[in-house]
Design a protein around this motif. Structure first.
Motif, PDB file in Angstrom:
ATOM      1  N   SER A   2       0.839  -1.193   0.000  1.00  0.00           N
ATOM      2  CA  SER A   2       0.000   0.000   0.000  1.00  0.00           C
ATOM      3  C   SER A   2       0.874   1.243   0.000  1.00  0.00           C
ATOM      4  O   SER A   2       1.957   1.254   0.555  1.00  0.00           O
ATOM      5  CB  SER A   2      -0.930  -0.002   1.207  1.00  0.00           C
ATOM      6  N   SER A   3       0.370   2.262  -0.650  1.00  0.00           N
ATOM      7  CA  SER A   3       1.105   3.524  -0.666  1.00  0.00           C
ATOM      8  C   SER A   3       0.298   4.544   0.108  1.00  0.00           C
ATOM      9  O   SER A   3      -0.914   4.470   0.206  1.00  0.00           O
ATOM     10  CB  SER A   3       1.324   3.994  -2.110  1.00  0.00           C
ATOM     11  N   THR A   4       0.998   5.510   0.667  1.00  0.00           N
ATOM     12  CA  THR A   4       0.322   6.574   1.390  1.00  0.00           C
ATOM     13  C   THR A   4       0.350   7.833   0.542  1.00  0.00           C
ATOM     14  O   THR A   4       1.240   8.017  -0.291  1.00  0.00           O
ATOM     15  CB  THR A   4       0.997   6.842   2.747  1.00  0.00           C
ATOM     16  N   VAL A   5      -0.617   8.669   0.768  1.00  0.00           N
ATOM     17  CA  VAL A   5      -0.725   9.938   0.066  1.00  0.00           C
ATOM     18  C   VAL A   5      -0.546  11.023   1.113  1.00  0.00           C
ATOM     19  O   VAL A   5      -1.238  11.036   2.137  1.00  0.00           O
ATOM     20  CB  VAL A   5      -2.096  10.074  -0.632  1.00  0.00           C
ATOM     21  N   ASP A   6       0.395  11.926   0.874  1.00  0.00           N
ATOM     22  CA  ASP A   6       0.652  13.028   1.791  1.00  0.00           C
ATOM     23  C   ASP A   6      -0.314  14.168   1.467  1.00  0.00           C
ATOM     24  O   ASP A   6      -0.280  14.719   0.365  1.00  0.00           O
ATOM     25  CB  ASP A   6       2.108  13.488   1.640  1.00  0.00           C
ATOM     26  N   ILE A   7      -1.187  14.509   2.418  1.00  0.00           N
ATOM     27  CA  ILE A   7      -2.173  15.581   2.254  1.00  0.00           C
ATOM     28  C   ILE A   7      -1.714  16.794   3.065  1.00  0.00           C
ATOM     29  O   ILE A   7      -1.384  16.664   4.243  1.00  0.00           O
ATOM     30  CB  ILE A   7      -3.567  15.130   2.732  1.00  0.00           C
ATOM     31  N   ALA A   8      -1.702  17.954   2.424  1.00  0.00           N
ATOM     32  CA  ALA A   8      -1.345  19.205   3.095  1.00  0.00           C
ATOM     33  C   ALA A   8      -2.424  20.243   2.808  1.00  0.00           C
ATOM     34  O   ALA A   8      -2.925  20.339   1.684  1.00  0.00           O
ATOM     35  CB  ALA A   8       0.009  19.711   2.611  1.00  0.00           C
ATOM     36  N   VAL A   9      -2.786  21.007   3.822  1.00  0.00           N
ATOM     37  CA  VAL A   9      -3.794  22.056   3.720  1.00  0.00           C
ATOM     38  C   VAL A   9      -3.054  23.385   3.827  1.00  0.00           C
ATOM     39  O   VAL A   9      -2.463  23.692   4.860  1.00  0.00           O
ATOM     40  CB  VAL A   9      -4.854  21.905   4.827  1.00  0.00           C
ATOM     41  N   VAL A  10      -3.086  24.164   2.735  1.00  0.00           N
ATOM     42  CA  VAL A  10      -2.284  25.386   2.619  1.00  0.00           C
ATOM     43  C   VAL A  10      -3.210  26.590   2.427  1.00  0.00           C
ATOM     44  O   VAL A  10      -4.053  26.577   1.523  1.00  0.00           O
ATOM     45  CB  VAL A  10      -1.332  25.271   1.398  1.00  0.00           C
ATOM     46  N   PRO A  11      -3.098  27.629   3.261  1.00  0.00           N
ATOM     47  CA  PRO A  11      -3.959  28.811   3.083  1.00  0.00           C
ATOM     48  C   PRO A  11      -3.837  29.393   1.674  1.00  0.00           C
ATOM     49  O   PRO A  11      -2.736  29.482   1.113  1.00  0.00           O
ATOM     50  CB  PRO A  11      -3.444  29.799   4.125  1.00  0.00           C
ATOM     51  N   VAL A  12      -4.978  29.761   1.113  1.00  0.00           N
ATOM     52  CA  VAL A  12      -4.997  30.417  -0.188  1.00  0.00           C
ATOM     53  C   VAL A  12      -4.366  31.791  -0.056  1.00  0.00           C
ATOM     54  O   VAL A  12      -4.629  32.512   0.912  1.00  0.00           O
ATOM     55  CB  VAL A  12      -6.445  30.541  -0.723  1.00  0.00           C
ATOM     56  N   GLU A  13      -3.549  32.133  -1.012  1.00  0.00           N
ATOM     57  CA  GLU A  13      -3.050  33.496  -1.181  1.00  0.00           C
ATOM     58  C   GLU A  13      -3.629  33.974  -2.499  1.00  0.00           C
ATOM     59  O   GLU A  13      -3.295  33.432  -3.563  1.00  0.00           O
ATOM     60  CB  GLU A  13      -1.525  33.523  -1.201  1.00  0.00           C
ATOM     61  N   ALA A  14      -4.515  34.951  -2.447  1.00  0.00           N
ATOM     62  CA  ALA A  14      -5.286  35.370  -3.613  1.00  0.00           C
ATOM     63  C   ALA A  14      -4.409  35.687  -4.821  1.00  0.00           C
ATOM     64  O   ALA A  14      -4.699  35.231  -5.930  1.00  0.00           O
ATOM     65  CB  ALA A  14      -6.163  36.561  -3.258  1.00  0.00           C
ATOM     66  N   ASP A  15      -3.354  36.463  -4.629  1.00  0.00           N
ATOM     67  CA  ASP A  15      -2.513  36.832  -5.770  1.00  0.00           C
ATOM     68  C   ASP A  15      -1.833  35.615  -6.389  1.00  0.00           C
ATOM     69  O   ASP A  15      -1.748  35.483  -7.604  1.00  0.00           O
ATOM     70  CB  ASP A  15      -1.450  37.857  -5.352  1.00  0.00           C
ATOM     71  N   ARG A  16      -1.373  34.717  -5.550  1.00  0.00           N
ATOM     72  CA  ARG A  16      -0.660  33.531  -6.027  1.00  0.00           C
ATOM     73  C   ARG A  16      -1.596  32.502  -6.653  1.00  0.00           C
ATOM     74  O   ARG A  16      -1.247  31.846  -7.636  1.00  0.00           O
ATOM     75  CB  ARG A  16       0.097  32.898  -4.858  1.00  0.00           C
ATOM     76  N   ASP A  17      -2.807  32.347  -6.080  1.00  0.00           N
ATOM     77  CA  ASP A  17      -3.648  31.194  -6.405  1.00  0.00           C
ATOM     78  C   ASP A  17      -4.850  31.492  -7.295  1.00  0.00           C
ATOM     79  O   ASP A  17      -5.563  30.565  -7.692  1.00  0.00           O
ATOM     80  CB  ASP A  17      -4.129  30.548  -5.110  1.00  0.00           C
ATOM     81  N   ALA A  18      -5.108  32.753  -7.622  1.00  0.00           N
ATOM     82  CA  ALA A  18      -6.318  33.108  -8.367  1.00  0.00           C
ATOM     83  C   ALA A  18      -6.416  32.402  -9.711  1.00  0.00           C
ATOM     84  O   ALA A  18      -7.494  31.922 -10.081  1.00  0.00           O
ATOM     85  CB  ALA A  18      -6.409  34.622  -8.553  1.00  0.00           C
ATOM     86  N   GLU A  19      -5.320  32.317 -10.439  1.00  0.00           N
ATOM     87  CA  GLU A  19      -5.388  31.675 -11.760  1.00  0.00           C
ATOM     88  C   GLU A  19      -5.730  30.194 -11.646  1.00  0.00           C
ATOM     89  O   GLU A  19      -6.532  29.677 -12.430  1.00  0.00           O
ATOM     90  CB  GLU A  19      -4.083  31.885 -12.532  1.00  0.00           C
ATOM     91  N   LEU A  20      -5.143  29.507 -10.695  1.00  0.00           N
ATOM     92  CA  LEU A  20      -5.455  28.089 -10.502  1.00  0.00           C
ATOM     93  C   LEU A  20      -6.915  27.919 -10.094  1.00  0.00           C
ATOM     94  O   LEU A  20      -7.644  27.099 -10.677  1.00  0.00           O
ATOM     95  CB  LEU A  20      -4.551  27.469  -9.434  1.00  0.00           C
ATOM     96  N   ILE A  21      -7.366  28.690  -9.108  1.00  0.00           N
ATOM     97  CA  ILE A  21      -8.754  28.590  -8.661  1.00  0.00           C
ATOM     98  C   ILE A  21      -9.701  28.899  -9.814  1.00  0.00           C
ATOM     99  O   ILE A  21     -10.685  28.187 -10.040  1.00  0.00           O
ATOM    100  CB  ILE A  21      -9.009  29.507  -7.450  1.00  0.00           C
TER     101      ILE A  21
END
Length: 176
Positions: A2-21
């Motif tokens: 079995s493999s594990t998946v590393d999950i991370a919760v990262v605060p949105v930064e509007a300027d950095r993340d707007a295009e992806l969102i």
């Protein structure tokens, strides 16, 4: 093996993340998110505003280092949604948009487990409140899969919502 998946919760930064969102929320599959026709600048402005609100938060969820979902939390005692159901101390409302693309085996399950673990890491959270669009069959099915108590359908200003409630006790008793 079995493999594990590393999950991370990262605060949105509007300027950095707007295009992806924007690239996620402007796709037809995200119609229930209500942002299909919003330009990138407006998406950036929305998430900049969310960042300023003490009762709201937005996060990108990463699986093995790659962003796979948009996750938002809100305080139902402040947010207008709380006026449409019987609020209880310890409630935390959430919204989840899983980004497009193929996922490897176990990523979806790890994503839900990781987000639940993240929410429950705050001892003040006693119950998760869900209110997806009642027409969103996939989201309503997730409520059942998680072991949430299905609540009423309610007409909100922008949608007919299907409320669901998942208590800390139900999650940890393994009813999912």
């Amino acid at each position: 093996m079995s493999s594990t998946v590393d999950i991370a919760v990262v605060p949105v930064e509007a300027d950095r993340d707007a295009e992806l969102i924007h690239s996620w929320t402007s796709q037809e599959r995200a119609v229930f998110w209500g942002m299909l026709d919003k330009p990138v600048k407006e998406v950036r402005d929305i998430y900049a505003w969310i960042q300023e609100q003490p009762h709201l938060a937005a996060y990108l969820v990463h699986a093995d280092g790659a962003p796979v979902a948009l996750f938002q939390t809100y305080d139902p005692f402040v947010d207008e949604i709380g006026e449409f159901y019987d609020r209880k101390a310890g409630d935390v409302g959430i919204h989840l948009l899983i980004g497009p693309g193929k996922r490897g085996p176990g990523v979806s399950a790890a994503l839900l487990q990781g987000l639940a673990d993240w929410v429950w890491s705050d001892p003040a959270h006693a119950r998760i409140v869900f209110e997806p669009d009642a027409r969103n069959d996939k989201s309503v099915a997730v409520l059942h899969r998680l072991g949430a108590e299905i609540g009423p359908q309610v007409d909100l200003p922008h949608k007919r919502a299907q409320f669901g409630f998942l208590t800390r006790e139900a999650w940890f008793s393994g009813r999912r």
